[in-house]
Design a protein around this motif. Structure first.
Motif, PDB file in Angstrom:
ATOM      1  N   ARG A 160     -10.775 -51.867 -14.923  1.00  0.00           N
ATOM      2  CA  ARG A 160      -9.496 -52.269 -14.337  1.00  0.00           C
ATOM      3  C   ARG A 160      -8.396 -51.444 -14.991  1.00  0.00           C
ATOM      4  O   ARG A 160      -8.290 -51.415 -16.217  1.00  0.00           O
ATOM      5  CB  ARG A 160      -9.262 -53.769 -14.559  1.00  0.00           C
ATOM      6  CG  ARG A 160     -10.170 -54.648 -13.697  1.00  0.00           C
ATOM      7  CD  ARG A 160     -10.236 -56.068 -14.229  1.00  0.00           C
ATOM      8  NE  ARG A 160      -8.920 -56.687 -14.357  1.00  0.00           N
ATOM      9  CZ  ARG A 160      -8.246 -57.244 -13.347  1.00  0.00           C
ATOM     10  NH1 ARG A 160      -8.783 -57.264 -12.136  1.00  0.00           N
ATOM     11  NH2 ARG A 160      -7.062 -57.795 -13.541  1.00  0.00           N
ATOM     12  N   VAL A 191      -4.242 -49.785 -15.128  1.00  0.00           N
ATOM     13  CA  VAL A 191      -2.810 -49.852 -14.854  1.00  0.00           C
ATOM     14  C   VAL A 191      -2.304 -48.417 -14.726  1.00  0.00           C
ATOM     15  O   VAL A 191      -2.671 -47.552 -15.526  1.00  0.00           O
ATOM     16  CB  VAL A 191      -2.066 -50.591 -15.986  1.00  0.00           C
ATOM     17  CG1 VAL A 191      -0.572 -50.328 -15.912  1.00  0.00           C
ATOM     18  CG2 VAL A 191      -2.333 -52.081 -15.927  1.00  0.00           C
ATOM     19  N   VAL A 195      -5.026 -51.959 -10.581  1.00  0.00           N
ATOM     20  CA  VAL A 195      -4.597 -53.319 -10.262  1.00  0.00           C
ATOM     21  C   VAL A 195      -3.088 -53.519 -10.398  1.00  0.00           C
ATOM     22  O   VAL A 195      -2.549 -54.514  -9.921  1.00  0.00           O
ATOM     23  CB  VAL A 195      -5.331 -54.352 -11.155  1.00  0.00           C
ATOM     24  CG1 VAL A 195      -6.818 -54.336 -10.881  1.00  0.00           C
ATOM     25  CG2 VAL A 195      -5.066 -54.098 -12.629  1.00  0.00           C
ATOM     26  N   LYS A 196      -2.386 -52.568 -11.022  1.00  0.00           N
ATOM     27  CA  LYS A 196      -0.941 -52.741 -11.232  1.00  0.00           C
ATOM     28  C   LYS A 196      -0.301 -51.379 -11.469  1.00  0.00           C
ATOM     29  O   LYS A 196      -0.914 -50.485 -12.036  1.00  0.00           O
ATOM     30  CB  LYS A 196      -0.715 -53.655 -12.454  1.00  0.00           C
ATOM     31  CG  LYS A 196       0.729 -53.866 -12.854  1.00  0.00           C
ATOM     32  CD  LYS A 196       1.493 -54.747 -11.878  1.00  0.00           C
ATOM     33  CE  LYS A 196       2.903 -55.050 -12.406  1.00  0.00           C
ATOM     34  NZ  LYS A 196       3.704 -55.822 -11.428  1.00  0.00           N
ATOM     35  N   GLN A 215       2.345 -56.602 -22.636  1.00  0.00           N
ATOM     36  CA  GLN A 215       2.206 -58.015 -22.291  1.00  0.00           C
ATOM     37  C   GLN A 215       1.318 -58.196 -21.053  1.00  0.00           C
ATOM     38  O   GLN A 215       0.497 -59.112 -21.003  1.00  0.00           O
ATOM     39  CB  GLN A 215       3.590 -58.637 -22.047  1.00  0.00           C
ATOM     40  CG  GLN A 215       4.417 -58.791 -23.316  1.00  0.00           C
ATOM     41  CD  GLN A 215       5.794 -59.371 -23.042  1.00  0.00           C
ATOM     42  OE1 GLN A 215       6.082 -59.847 -21.943  1.00  0.00           O
ATOM     43  NE2 GLN A 215       6.675 -59.321 -24.040  1.00  0.00           N
ATOM     44  N   TYR A 216       1.485 -57.302 -20.078  1.00  0.00           N
ATOM     45  CA  TYR A 216       0.659 -57.403 -18.864  1.00  0.00           C
ATOM     46  C   TYR A 216      -0.804 -57.101 -19.183  1.00  0.00           C
ATOM     47  O   TYR A 216      -1.715 -57.833 -18.766  1.00  0.00           O
ATOM     48  CB  TYR A 216       1.166 -56.432 -17.794  1.00  0.00           C
ATOM     49  CG  TYR A 216       0.380 -56.517 -16.505  1.00  0.00           C
ATOM     50  CD1 TYR A 216       0.701 -57.450 -15.526  1.00  0.00           C
ATOM     51  CD2 TYR A 216      -0.717 -55.684 -16.276  1.00  0.00           C
ATOM     52  CE1 TYR A 216      -0.035 -57.553 -14.356  1.00  0.00           C
ATOM     53  CE2 TYR A 216      -1.460 -55.780 -15.108  1.00  0.00           C
ATOM     54  CZ  TYR A 216      -1.113 -56.714 -14.152  1.00  0.00           C
ATOM     55  OH  TYR A 216      -1.855 -56.813 -13.002  1.00  0.00           O
ATOM     56  N   VAL A 217      -1.023 -56.012 -19.927  1.00  0.00           N
ATOM     57  CA  VAL A 217      -2.384 -55.589 -20.275  1.00  0.00           C
ATOM     58  C   VAL A 217      -3.118 -56.674 -21.056  1.00  0.00           C
ATOM     59  O   VAL A 217      -4.300 -56.953 -20.807  1.00  0.00           O
ATOM     60  CB  VAL A 217      -2.339 -54.259 -21.070  1.00  0.00           C
ATOM     61  CG1 VAL A 217      -3.681 -53.977 -21.750  1.00  0.00           C
ATOM     62  CG2 VAL A 217      -1.950 -53.095 -20.156  1.00  0.00           C
ATOM     63  N   GLY A 244      -2.767 -59.854 -20.960  1.00  0.00           N
ATOM     64  CA  GLY A 244      -3.095 -61.080 -20.229  1.00  0.00           C
ATOM     65  C   GLY A 244      -3.940 -60.895 -18.986  1.00  0.00           C
ATOM     66  O   GLY A 244      -4.292 -61.872 -18.317  1.00  0.00           O
ATOM     67  N   LYS A 245      -4.288 -59.647 -18.643  1.00  0.00           N
ATOM     68  CA  LYS A 245      -4.971 -59.409 -17.359  1.00  0.00           C
ATOM     69  C   LYS A 245      -6.316 -58.686 -17.487  1.00  0.00           C
ATOM     70  O   LYS A 245      -6.828 -58.171 -16.504  1.00  0.00           O
ATOM     71  CB  LYS A 245      -4.061 -58.581 -16.439  1.00  0.00           C
ATOM     72  CG  LYS A 245      -2.743 -59.263 -16.095  1.00  0.00           C
ATOM     73  CD  LYS A 245      -2.947 -60.437 -15.149  1.00  0.00           C
ATOM     74  CE  LYS A 245      -1.600 -61.044 -14.750  1.00  0.00           C
ATOM     75  NZ  LYS A 245      -1.772 -62.189 -13.844  1.00  0.00           N
ATOM     76  N   ASP A 246      -6.897 -58.631 -18.669  1.00  0.00           N
ATOM     77  CA  ASP A 246      -8.198 -57.993 -18.868  1.00  0.00           C
ATOM     78  C   ASP A 246      -8.197 -56.560 -18.347  1.00  0.00           C
ATOM     79  O   ASP A 246      -9.022 -56.156 -17.527  1.00  0.00           O
ATOM     80  CB  ASP A 246      -9.306 -58.807 -18.181  1.00  0.00           C
ATOM     81  CG  ASP A 246     -10.701 -58.269 -18.498  1.00  0.00           C
ATOM     82  OD1 ASP A 246     -10.885 -57.735 -19.603  1.00  0.00           O
ATOM     83  OD2 ASP A 246     -11.587 -58.354 -17.623  1.00  0.00           O
ATOM     84  N   ILE A 247      -7.262 -55.763 -18.835  1.00  0.00           N
ATOM     85  CA  ILE A 247      -7.155 -54.354 -18.460  1.00  0.00           C
ATOM     86  C   ILE A 247      -7.879 -53.500 -19.502  1.00  0.00           C
ATOM     87  O   ILE A 247      -7.689 -53.700 -20.704  1.00  0.00           O
ATOM     88  CB  ILE A 247      -5.674 -53.926 -18.370  1.00  0.00           C
ATOM     89  CG1 ILE A 247      -4.914 -54.808 -17.367  1.00  0.00           C
ATOM     90  CG2 ILE A 247      -5.562 -52.445 -17.994  1.00  0.00           C
ATOM     91  CD1 ILE A 247      -5.407 -54.727 -15.944  1.00  0.00           C
TER      92      ILE A 247
END
Length: 396
Positions: free
Chosen positions: A13, A15, A48-49, A74-76, A78-81
């Motif tokens: 996944r 970003v 995914v983002k 912060q996004y990474v 919490g989103k299993d990146i």
């Protein structure tokens, strides 16, 4: 000894990150990120983002600045990146700083393209070219990158070399580059001999942006089975076939596709593969007319052809994927007369801009292929008459 991993992790996944500045507008950046997402998909990852940042110029330490980097972190978290891909080239220190903050693998567009090329290389020549480009990419980044290179575990963008001590790394990389250049020179010499053995045949080369349908057209015209796939860089190795139209033979070559922001060292490494373009007599510039930015893609290809000193060759513009263009352009309520008017205006415009050297086809639907054959035949026969007039009686 530096080891090169050969396994790319699938289903990572990712970003994507792009930078808006004075040389890249927001619409351009979004288009580049569309292409970056396709590159990631080709390598096996899923985007995914997306994040974009507006700065006058890239931040020296983190490329996008501390504030935006914290937003990404912060996004990474919490989103299993597993992967963050930047659309522009990063320095070794930037990669190290960003990776330290995000705690995930960080690569840039060049690294991603190199990874795809590494997987797609089949012949000895292509493999050596890709390996040379990888080491040339790594060398200026060793000081900032060596700490994460020593613990690499494979995955997208992680095919490059790695070791623990930077000075040893640098010496080994330089020696490896020197060795690969010698090996490539030997392979190029053999390839040159093969090309000379082809005799007095007109050479036609398919060129164009990646994923525009060159290999499909090659299969149609040569009745051969060249690998074709709806992914970027499906073709790396130049394929040449002898084609005969109405007793007139010529050589047709399918070449690697071009792309925006193609790493310079990759272009340098693949110069020998692109000798087919330089030594060709006629270019068939294939364009995906269904792509929203097809005119920009034409410009990218023309810039690359200028680099190769091949822009002035006789060229046929082949506008492919007309079936998709019509689906995207025409609403259901349009009459056939209106549709024909739109198509005629498009064709007249490009006929004028190309001095009549363009054809509109759909390779998958085999639409207008006979017109394409006739256009190629006219160019080929004209060159035979000019260069080898003593063959005219035999061919015609």
């Amino acid at each position: 000894m530096i080891e090169k991993t050969q396994v790319v992790s699938a289903d990572e996944r990712a970003v994507l990150i792009g930078l808006i500045h004075k040389e890249q507008t927001e619409p351009q950046v979004q288009e580049y990120l569309d292409e970056l997402a396709f590159l990631a998909e080709t390598a096996g990852a899923t985007a995914v983002k997306r994040f974009t940042q507006r700065l006058p110029h890239p931040d020296r330490a983190t490329f996008i600045g501390k504030g935006k980097l914290e937003e990404v972190r912060q996004y990474v978290a919490g989103k299993d990146i597993q992967l963050v891909i930047f659309d522009d080239e990063l320095t070794g220190s930037q990669i190290s700083n960003i990776q330290k903050e995000l705690k995930v693998k960080v690569i840039d567009r060049s690294d991603l393209i190199l990874d795809i090329f590494a997987r797609r290389a089949r012949t000895a020549q292509a493999k050596v070219q890709v390996e040379l480009a990888q080491y040339q990419y790594i060398l200026p980044r060793l000081r900032g990158m060596w700490t994460h290179l020593e613990r690499q575990k494979g995955g997208i963008g992680m095919r490059g070399p790695g070791e623990t001590e930077i000075e040893t790394d640098r010496r080994i990389v330089k020696d490896k580059i020197s060795l690969l250049r010698k090996r490539l020179a030997e392979i190029d010499k053999q390839a040159l001999t093969q090309r000379k053995d082809r005799g007095e045949l007109i050479r036609v080369a398919l060129v164009g942006y990646t994923n525009v349908g060159k290999s499909t057209i090659m299969n149609l015209l040569s009745k051969s089975e060249v690998f074709a796939e709806n992914k970027l860089f499906a073709t790396l190795d130049t394929t040449t076939r002898k084609v005969v139209f109405e007793q007139t033979p010529f050589l047709l070559s399918d070449t690697v596709g071009f792309i925006r922001k193609l790493p310079h060292h990759l272009v340098e490494s693949f110069k020998s593969t692109l000798d087919e373009v330089r030594e060709s007599d006629i270019l068939m510039h294939v364009v995906d007319i269904s792509h929203p930015q097809y005119e920009d893609q034409i410009e990218v290809v023309n810039r690359t052809l200028t680099e190769l000193k091949s822009l002035d060759k006789p060229t046929i513009l082949i506008f492919n994927k007309m079936d998709l263009y019509e689906k995207q352009t025409f609403d259901e309520w349009l009459t056939e007369d209106v549709k024909n008017d739109i198509l005629n205006q498009l064709k007249e415009s490009w006929q004028h801009r190309s001095n009549g050297n363009c054809v509109f086809i759909s390779a998958t639907e085999r639409r207008n292929i006979e017109e394409l054959r006739k256009t190629i035949m006219d160019k080929v026969m004209q060159l035979y008459r000019e260069r080898y007039p003593y063959k005219s009686e035999f061919f015609y």
